[in-house]
Motif scaffolding. Sequence first.
Motif, short mmCIF file in Angstrom:
data_model
loop_
_atom_site.label_atom_id
_atom_site.label_comp_id
_atom_site.label_asym_id
_atom_site.label_seq_id
_atom_site.Cartn_x
_atom_site.Cartn_y
_atom_site.Cartn_z
N SER A 39 0.83 -1.21 0.00
CA SER A 39 0.00 0.00 0.00
C SER A 39 0.86 1.26 0.00
O SER A 39 0.52 2.24 -0.64
CB SER A 39 -0.96 0.00 1.19
N LEU A 40 2.00 1.21 0.71
CA LEU A 40 2.91 2.36 0.71
C LEU A 40 3.52 2.57 -0.67
O LEU A 40 3.72 3.72 -1.10
CB LEU A 40 4.01 2.18 1.76
N LEU A 41 3.79 1.50 -1.38
CA LEU A 41 4.30 1.62 -2.74
C LEU A 41 3.27 2.29 -3.65
O LEU A 41 3.59 3.20 -4.41
CB LEU A 41 4.69 0.26 -3.31
N LEU A 42 2.02 1.86 -3.53
CA LEU A 42 0.97 2.47 -4.35
C LEU A 42 0.76 3.94 -3.99
O LEU A 42 0.61 4.78 -4.89
CB LEU A 42 -0.33 1.68 -4.19
N MET A 43 0.76 4.25 -2.69
CA MET A 43 0.63 5.66 -2.28
C MET A 43 1.84 6.46 -2.74
O MET A 43 1.70 7.62 -3.14
CB MET A 43 0.49 5.75 -0.76
N SER A 44 3.01 5.85 -2.71
CA SER A 44 4.22 6.52 -3.17
C SER A 44 4.12 6.85 -4.65
O SER A 44 4.54 7.93 -5.08
CB SER A 44 5.43 5.62 -2.91
N MET A 45 3.56 5.94 -5.43
CA MET A 45 3.41 6.21 -6.87
C MET A 45 2.48 7.40 -7.11
O MET A 45 2.76 8.24 -7.96
CB MET A 45 2.88 4.96 -7.58
N VAL A 46 1.42 7.46 -6.35
CA VAL A 46 0.48 8.57 -6.51
C VAL A 46 1.13 9.88 -6.05
O VAL A 46 1.10 10.89 -6.78
CB VAL A 46 -0.82 8.31 -5.71
N LEU A 47 1.72 9.88 -4.86
CA LEU A 47 2.30 11.11 -4.32
C LEU A 47 3.49 11.59 -5.14
O LEU A 47 3.65 12.79 -5.36
CB LEU A 47 2.72 10.89 -2.86
N THR A 48 4.31 10.67 -5.61
CA THR A 48 5.47 11.05 -6.42
C THR A 48 5.03 11.63 -7.75
O THR A 48 5.63 12.58 -8.25
CB THR A 48 6.41 9.85 -6.62
N SER A 49 3.98 11.07 -8.33
CA SER A 49 3.50 11.64 -9.60
C SER A 49 2.91 13.03 -9.40
O SER A 49 2.97 13.86 -10.30
CB SER A 49 2.48 10.71 -10.26
N VAL A 51 4.08 15.18 -7.07
CA VAL A 51 5.23 16.05 -6.81
C VAL A 51 6.09 16.24 -8.05
O VAL A 51 6.51 17.36 -8.36
CB VAL A 51 6.08 15.49 -5.64
N LEU A 52 6.37 15.14 -8.77
CA LEU A 52 7.33 15.20 -9.87
C LEU A 52 6.69 15.14 -11.26
O LEU A 52 7.38 15.31 -12.26
CB LEU A 52 8.33 14.05 -9.76
N GLY A 53 5.40 14.85 -11.31
CA GLY A 53 4.74 14.68 -12.59
C GLY A 53 4.73 13.21 -12.97
O GLY A 53 5.37 12.38 -12.35
N VAL A 54 4.01 12.90 -14.03
CA VAL A 54 3.90 11.51 -14.47
C VAL A 54 4.98 11.24 -15.51
O VAL A 54 4.80 11.50 -16.70
CB VAL A 54 2.49 11.23 -15.04
N THR A 55 6.12 10.73 -15.03
CA THR A 55 7.24 10.40 -15.90
C THR A 55 7.84 9.07 -15.44
O THR A 55 7.52 8.57 -14.36
CB THR A 55 8.34 11.48 -15.84
N PHE A 56 8.72 8.54 -16.25
CA PHE A 56 9.41 7.31 -15.88
C PHE A 56 10.30 7.56 -14.66
O PHE A 56 10.40 6.71 -13.78
CB PHE A 56 10.24 6.78 -17.05
N ASP A 57 10.95 8.73 -14.61
CA ASP A 57 11.79 9.07 -13.46
C ASP A 57 10.97 9.13 -12.17
O ASP A 57 11.43 8.69 -11.11
CB ASP A 57 12.50 10.41 -13.67
N ALA A 58 9.76 9.65 -12.26
CA ALA A 58 8.89 9.70 -11.09
C ALA A 58 8.52 8.30 -10.64
O ALA A 58 8.43 8.01 -9.44
CB ALA A 58 7.63 10.51 -11.39
N PHE A 59 8.31 7.39 -11.58
CA PHE A 59 8.01 6.00 -11.25
C PHE A 59 9.17 5.36 -10.49
O PHE A 59 8.98 4.71 -9.45
CB PHE A 59 7.70 5.22 -12.53
N ILE A 60 10.38 5.56 -10.98
CA ILE A 60 11.58 5.03 -10.31
C ILE A 60 11.73 5.66 -8.93
O ILE A 60 12.04 4.98 -7.94
CB ILE A 60 12.84 5.27 -11.16
N GLN A 61 11.50 6.97 -8.85
CA GLN A 61 11.60 7.66 -7.56
C GLN A 61 10.57 7.12 -6.56
O GLN A 61 10.86 7.00 -5.38
CB GLN A 61 11.41 9.17 -7.75
#
Length: 84
Positions: A39-49, A51-61
Amino acid sequence: MDILNFIMEDALILVPVLMILGKIIKTAKLFPSRYIPLSLLLMSMVLTSIVLGVTFDAFIQSILVAGAAVFGHQLFKQMRSVDV
């Protein structure tokens, strides 16, 4: 090699945010503890996108941020229970 060297400064704030969210989920007993990292990984994907936008780098971050949060929690938990 330090994982924090790989996390962008803009995404670094998400590590403590995820740790707090994990604690809230565990305390509220929303679902079994074994699903908290996922669940933290899924929330991280949402929050990172956000903060950083929807990019491959944001996914890795998002993966790195979630990993740092879970690793940090487990490290603290394991070091606290060390028998001497």
